[in-house]
Design a protein around this motif. Structure first.
Motif, PDB file in Angstrom:
ATOM      1  N   ARG A  91      -2.774  -4.554 -14.089  1.00  0.00           N
ATOM      2  CA  ARG A  91      -3.061  -5.583 -13.084  1.00  0.00           C
ATOM      3  C   ARG A  91      -3.077  -6.982 -13.703  1.00  0.00           C
ATOM      4  NH1 ARG A  91      -7.938  -5.242 -10.386  1.00  0.00           N
ATOM      5  NH2 ARG A  91      -8.956  -4.702 -12.344  1.00  0.00           N
ATOM      6  N   ALA A 117      -3.065   2.368  -4.041  1.00  0.00           N
ATOM      7  CA  ALA A 117      -4.128   1.602  -3.386  1.00  0.00           C
ATOM      8  C   ALA A 117      -3.904   0.113  -3.562  1.00  0.00           C
ATOM      9  CB  ALA A 117      -5.484   1.977  -3.983  1.00  0.00           C
ATOM     10  N   HIS A 118      -4.623  -0.661  -2.753  1.00  0.00           N
ATOM     11  CA  HIS A 118      -4.766  -2.088  -3.020  1.00  0.00           C
ATOM     12  C   HIS A 118      -5.632  -2.194  -4.266  1.00  0.00           C
ATOM     13  CE1 HIS A 118      -6.565  -6.216  -1.809  1.00  0.00           C
ATOM     14  NE2 HIS A 118      -5.518  -6.369  -2.595  1.00  0.00           N
ATOM     15  N   ARG A 119      -5.081  -2.727  -5.332  1.00  0.00           N
ATOM     16  CA  ARG A 119      -5.706  -2.588  -6.641  1.00  0.00           C
ATOM     17  C   ARG A 119      -6.760  -3.672  -6.896  1.00  0.00           C
ATOM     18  NH1 ARG A 119      -0.782  -2.234 -10.510  1.00  0.00           N
ATOM     19  NH2 ARG A 119      -0.021  -3.812  -9.075  1.00  0.00           N
ATOM     20  N   THR A 120      -7.879  -3.501  -6.244  1.00  0.00           N
ATOM     21  CA  THR A 120      -9.024  -4.371  -6.485  1.00  0.00           C
ATOM     22  C   THR A 120     -10.287  -3.530  -6.523  1.00  0.00           C
ATOM     23  OG1 THR A 120     -10.379  -6.184  -5.620  1.00  0.00           O
ATOM     24  CG2 THR A 120      -9.169  -4.875  -4.011  1.00  0.00           C
ATOM     25  N   TYR A 121     -11.163  -3.840  -7.486  1.00  0.00           N
ATOM     26  CA  TYR A 121     -12.449  -3.147  -7.598  1.00  0.00           C
ATOM     27  C   TYR A 121     -13.579  -3.883  -6.882  1.00  0.00           C
ATOM     28  CZ  TYR A 121     -10.478  -0.428 -11.547  1.00  0.00           C
ATOM     29  OH  TYR A 121      -9.730   0.391 -12.349  1.00  0.00           O
ATOM     30  N   PHE A 179      -6.536   3.507  -9.930  1.00  0.00           N
ATOM     31  CA  PHE A 179      -5.888   3.462  -8.621  1.00  0.00           C
ATOM     32  C   PHE A 179      -4.778   4.501  -8.471  1.00  0.00           C
ATOM     33  CE2 PHE A 179      -7.576  -0.744  -9.609  1.00  0.00           C
ATOM     34  CZ  PHE A 179      -8.450  -0.901  -8.547  1.00  0.00           C
ATOM     35  N   GLU A 184      -9.553  -9.584 -12.446  1.00  0.00           N
ATOM     36  CA  GLU A 184     -10.950  -9.221 -12.170  1.00  0.00           C
ATOM     37  C   GLU A 184     -11.765  -8.964 -13.443  1.00  0.00           C
ATOM     38  OE1 GLU A 184     -11.112  -7.252  -7.799  1.00  0.00           O
ATOM     39  OE2 GLU A 184     -10.408  -5.885  -9.358  1.00  0.00           O
ATOM     40  N   VAL A 219      -9.659   4.016  -4.678  1.00  0.00           N
ATOM     41  CA  VAL A 219      -8.593   3.973  -3.675  1.00  0.00           C
ATOM     42  C   VAL A 219      -9.171   3.771  -2.283  1.00  0.00           C
ATOM     43  CG1 VAL A 219      -6.813   5.358  -2.550  1.00  0.00           C
ATOM     44  CG2 VAL A 219      -6.984   5.335  -5.043  1.00  0.00           C
ATOM     45  N   HIS A 220     -10.209   4.531  -1.955  1.00  0.00           N
ATOM     46  CA  HIS A 220     -10.871   4.436  -0.649  1.00  0.00           C
ATOM     47  C   HIS A 220     -12.210   3.736  -0.860  1.00  0.00           C
ATOM     48  CE1 HIS A 220      -7.886   7.326   0.804  1.00  0.00           C
ATOM     49  NE2 HIS A 220      -8.158   8.057  -0.249  1.00  0.00           N
ATOM     50  N   LYS A 221     -12.246   2.471  -0.554  1.00  0.00           N
ATOM     51  CA  LYS A 221     -13.402   1.657  -0.935  1.00  0.00           C
ATOM     52  C   LYS A 221     -14.428   1.505   0.178  1.00  0.00           C
ATOM     53  CE  LYS A 221     -10.296  -1.084  -3.820  1.00  0.00           C
ATOM     54  NZ  LYS A 221      -9.058  -0.361  -3.423  1.00  0.00           N
ATOM     55  N   ASP A 222     -14.341   2.339   1.220  1.00  0.00           N
ATOM     56  CA  ASP A 222     -15.147   2.117   2.411  1.00  0.00           C
ATOM     57  C   ASP A 222     -16.577   2.618   2.306  1.00  0.00           C
ATOM     58  OD1 ASP A 222     -13.916   4.595   2.201  1.00  0.00           O
ATOM     59  OD2 ASP A 222     -14.013   4.992   4.346  1.00  0.00           O
TER      60      ASP A 222
END
Length: 337
Positions: free
Chosen positions: A249, A223-227, A214, A253, A185-188
């Motif tokens: 999704r 979340a923006h649903r991307t890994y 997510f 991916e 969710v928090h990919k930072d």
């Protein structure tokens, strides 16, 4: 090849929901509670066995919620606070919150050892032990004047989790999965997530899996649903297996599964949508497996739902599990496995 598994939580039967309410009112004694929760675990295991699942869990039936009532009640140093919102459509801002009043600790552990020992006594199938990851656990705690930020809270959780996992391995567990939806969710800070994960499993002598999704509160992703932003750093986790959700999704991916397989790990692929009441047919499941096999060898692939079933009605969970097994068997027949 192509074993089937579940993620962790299982669908909560209606009688357990009313029992939980009665427990909260003080109407159950310790033996009443034990018997009720034992029965709930038995139900979860039976449904998985009847569906034909290869790798089971105890359904996390002793945890009222993904982790909150099950784990936070075991921590000293926290005070429960009011949720941010109490009215209107269900959402993540209605979840429980806690304030750190002092450095928190778990004097009697997180209860996972007892969960495992009971479940192990109730099945001859392979059994997976599940535990929320440190960054996810830290998400419900306000730091107060005790911790600098969420990452510092998570570091304290990593120490607690590590001790718990060592204890459950000592009790006989061989397969452990950490669930870290918050990392997806928090990919930072993917590098920090890897460090937290590795601290949590340091010297834990078992097969280790990482589950990334997510969110699934009331079936709502968060979340923006991307890994993609987690790669390639996430491949440095000390895990034998990495699970990603794909069904919800529309199989996006899939190429990331190649990176996991190329690193020598098992890919656990989510091919059952637990956030949707559309019931997949075995043919749809088989088609999803065929898509993944274009990226992952069969001997490095495990098939599973996207996430746990705790937010899904039992009738749907049972049907979806059967579709997962039947669809897998179609492909296994095609491959002569």
């Amino acid at each position: 090849m192509l074993k089937t598994s579940v993620i962790g939580s299982y669908a909560i039967p209606s009688w357990l929901i009313t029992s939980q309410d009665a427990m909260s009112r003080g109407e159950y004694g310790p033996e009443d509670i034990r018997e009720t929760l034992d029965d709930a675990v038995d139900l979860a295991i039976r449904d998985q066995e009847e569906a034909g699942i290869d790798i089971l869990t105890d359904g996390e039936m002793r945890r009222f919620g993904f982790f909150t009532a099950g784990f936070y009640d075991r921590l000293h140093g926290l005070t429960a606070t009011e949720p941010l919102r109490k009215l209107g459509p269900g959402g993540h801002d209605q979840r429980e919150r806690y304030m750190a009043d002092e450095p928190f600790f778990a004097p009697d552990g997180l209860g996972i050892v007892d969960e495992f020992l009971y479940a192990q006594s109730r099945t001859k199938h392979a059994l997976k032990v599940t535990c929320p990851g440190p960054y996810t656990l830290a998400g419900r705690i306000q730091t107060g004047k005790i911790y600098k930020d969420r990452m510092e809270v998570a570091t304290q959780f990593a120490k607690i989790i590590n001790e718990e996992l060592k204890a459950v391995v000592k009790s006989g567990a061989q397969f452990i999965q950490l669930d870290e939806p918050s990392a997806a969710v928090h990919k930072d800070s993917p590098r920090q997530y890897v460090e937290l994960f590795n601290q949590s499993v340091d010297r834990v002598n078992a097969e280790i899996s990482l589950h990334l999704c997510f969110g699934n509160y009331l079936g709502r992703p968060v979340a923006h649903r991307t890994y993609t932003p987690l790669f390639p750093q996430i491949l440095d986790v000390d895990a034998h297996e990495i699970h990603l959700e794909f069904a919800n999704r529309e199989m996006a991916e899939l190429e990331l599964a190649t990176h996991i397989a190329d690193s020598g790990r098992v890919v656990a692929a989510g091919i059952i949508d637990v956030k949707n009441y559309f019931i997949e047919t075995p043919e749809i499941v088989a088609d999803r497996i065929r898509q993944i096999l274009k990226y992952v060898p069969a001997d490095q692939l495990v098939l599973s739902p996207d996430c746990g079933f705790s937010e899904t009605a039992r009738w749907a969970a049972r049907t979806k599990l059967k579709a997962l097994v039947d669809g897998t068997n179609i492909v296994k027949s095609e491959l002569r496995i």
